[in-house]
Design a protein around this motif. Structure first.
Motif, PDB file in Angstrom:
ATOM      1  N   LYS A   1       0.841  -1.181   0.000  1.00 52.29           N
ATOM      2  CA  LYS A   1       0.000   0.000   0.000  1.00 52.29           C
ATOM      3  C   LYS A   1       0.884   1.240   0.000  1.00 52.29           C
ATOM      4  O   LYS A   1       1.858   1.322   0.753  1.00 52.29           O
TER       5      LYS A   1
ATOM      6  N   GLY B   1       0.403   5.560  -0.117  1.00 57.74           N
ATOM      7  CA  GLY B   1      -0.578   6.634  -0.138  1.00 57.74           C
ATOM      8  C   GLY B   1      -0.050   7.924   0.473  1.00 57.74           C
ATOM      9  O   GLY B   1       0.911   7.930   1.243  1.00 57.74           O
TER      10      GLY B   1
ATOM     11  N   ASN C   1       3.348   0.754   2.973  1.00 60.51           N
ATOM     12  CA  ASN C   1       3.032  -0.440   3.770  1.00 60.51           C
ATOM     13  C   ASN C   1       3.245  -1.697   2.931  1.00 60.51           C
ATOM     14  O   ASN C   1       2.839  -1.753   1.764  1.00 60.51           O
TER      15      ASN C   1
ATOM     16  N   ASN D   1       5.734  -1.057   7.968  1.00 62.65           N
ATOM     17  CA  ASN D   1       4.888   0.111   7.751  1.00 62.65           C
ATOM     18  C   ASN D   1       5.703   1.381   8.034  1.00 62.65           C
ATOM     19  O   ASN D   1       6.351   1.504   9.086  1.00 62.65           O
TER      20      ASN D   1
END
Length: 468
Positions: free
Chosen positions: A72, A74, A88, A106
């Protein structure tokens, strides 16, 4: 099919004038025919595909245990305010016993972060353990078990269906051979009576026979000619039935463009000599090993797997999750699992009335009971069929022996009548009567041989259904 019917119409019209054995005619043997059905018939190919589908279902079920890698990336920025920027990466590893292992990294930074967020990079390693429901058995394991049982179930079904197809094909083949041999008998009778009529006309012209004998001979010839046409029509119809089993390697129906005749005959079949060995072989088999019963056994395993899964719904859902954290560029001296850098959770779910669980479990048990009854009925059906086919084979073999002796007697009577006729002691009427009886006996003999072979094939392909 219109094209096939048109082809056979042309085939019939052409040979209604004169049937000839052309040099370019096709000869089809029993073994060649079975090889074509096994390798090219669409149903045989379809049954093979079912096994491949079942294997694919196993692969699909194993996919539930595949590790999952997720990522992930963002960022959020409004009016110059840097809310957050996040990266992540996670890896989840499901295990056989319902335990899930997961780890990840993370990284997050920003001006508007939640108080639960940790700035910078954070490594995480965790585990989720079901303490009641799904610990001993869960949907993932059930799906894999059921797909494995399903493969064995499909294989058993494929054996039965393929052998039923081959049985149908083989009996159609021998019906075709029988009709061809009956046609040859009728054709031979026509030739004999045509010569007899010519001889009778000559003897009448010489004054040795009365005119009524020519009428008798002509009537007999016409009767056999009608029977020949009827026998030929039956042969053409059975050829059309046979064609439904003839396919090419591209799954296209094989169109008959030239004459086709059997190169095998009813007397050549090995069943007359080895049917007793086949009966003994069938008697030595355990009925439990029949593919039809194997189908129900594997279905029982699938239903039992479903029952075990439904029983899990009675248990409370208690999941324990533990995560260990470690900041980036930070080295811990030890691993204090419940002192620092950890997170754990305990989740509990208990249905109050358990109505759905009770209903699902009851349905699963009823399906098992239903399958057990079906299995018992199939067991009795198999046992009954074996005894029926054994009796049929033995009985038809005895009838063939009696019929053959009867046939020989009719032949001797006809020969004797012809001898008497040549000596002026008999009449053409008596010869025709003897000849009709002989032809009826010959056709009856062929019918009995065909019935024997059909019953033999039923027992043979039934025996092929035993898988061990």
């Amino acid at each position: 099919m219109k094209k096939v019917n048109k082809l056979f119409s042309i085939f019939l019209i052409f040979f209604s004038v004169q049937f000839s054995f052309a040099q370019d005619s096709l000869k089809l043997s029993h073994q060649e025919f079975l090889n074509v059905v096994k390798n090219y018939h669409p149903l045989a190919f379809k049954y093979q595909l079912q096994n491949r589908i079942a294997n694919a279902e196993i692969t699909k079920a194993r996919g539930n245990f595949d590790p999952v890698l997720a990522g992930k990336l963002g960022e959020k920025n409004i009016d110059g305010t840097h809310y957050y920027k996040q990266k992540n990466l996670e890896l989840g590893i499901p295990t056989w016993y319902g335990i899930d292992i997961h780890g990840g990294y993370n990284y997050i930074e920003g001006d508007k972060l939640s108080n639960t967020e940790t700035l910078g990079g954070l490594y995480q390693f965790g585990i989720t353990i079901p303490l009641a429901k799904n610990l001993l058995y869960d949907k993932r394991r059930a799906m894999l078990d059921q797909s494995k049982f399903g493969l064995k179930m499909t294989e058993a079904e494929q054996i039965v269906l393929t052998n039923e197809l081959l049985l149908d094909a083989e009996n159609t083949f021998w019906e075709w051979v029988k009709n061809y041999e009956i046609y040859k008998l009728q054709k031979s009778a026509v030739e004999i009576n045509r010569k007899r009529l010519e001889l009778t006309i000559k003897t009448f012209e010489y004054g040795e026979r009365p005119a009524i004998d020519t009428v008798e001979a002509s009537s007999q010839l016409q009767s056999f000619e009608l029977q020949e046409r009827d026998a030929y029509l039956n042969f053409v119809k059975s050829t059309q039935d046979l064609q439904m089993f003839l396919w090419k390697d591209n799954q296209e129906l094989f169109e008959i463009s030239q004459l086709i005749f059997p190169s095998s005959n009813l007397d050549e079949h090995s069943g007359y000599s080895d049917y007793e060995f086949l009966v003994q072989d069938v008697q030595s088999k355990q009925l439990e090993n029949h593919a039809s019963l194997e189908y129900y056994l594997q279905k029982q395993n699938i239903l039992e797997s479903e029952r075990r899964l439904k029983w899990q719904s009675f248990l409370p859902k208690i999941d324990f999750t533990y995560n260990f954290f470690n900041k980036e560029n930070y080295k811990a001296d030890n691993l204090p699992f419940f002192e620092n850098n950890f997170q754990y959770g305990l989740k509990l779910e208990i249905p109050i009335f358990l109505r759905q669980a009770r209903a699902d479990y009851e349905i699963a048990k009823l399906k098992i009971s239903q399958n057990q009854q079906d299995s018992q009925l199939k067991f009795r059906e198999i046992n009954t069929k074996i005894e029926t086919y054994k009796n049929e084979v033995s009985n038809y073999f005895t009838q063939i022996d009696i019929s053959t002796k009867n046939l020989n007697n009719y032949q001797r009577l006809l020969n004797a009548e012809e001898m008497r006729f040549s000596n002026g002691e008999s009449s053409l009427f008596l010869i025709n009567t003897r000849e009709n009886k002989l032809l009826e006996a010959q056709e009856k003999n062929l019918e009995l041989k065909t019935k024997f072979l059909k019953s033999y094939n039923k027992l043979k392909w039934f025996n092929e259904n035993f898988i061990r």
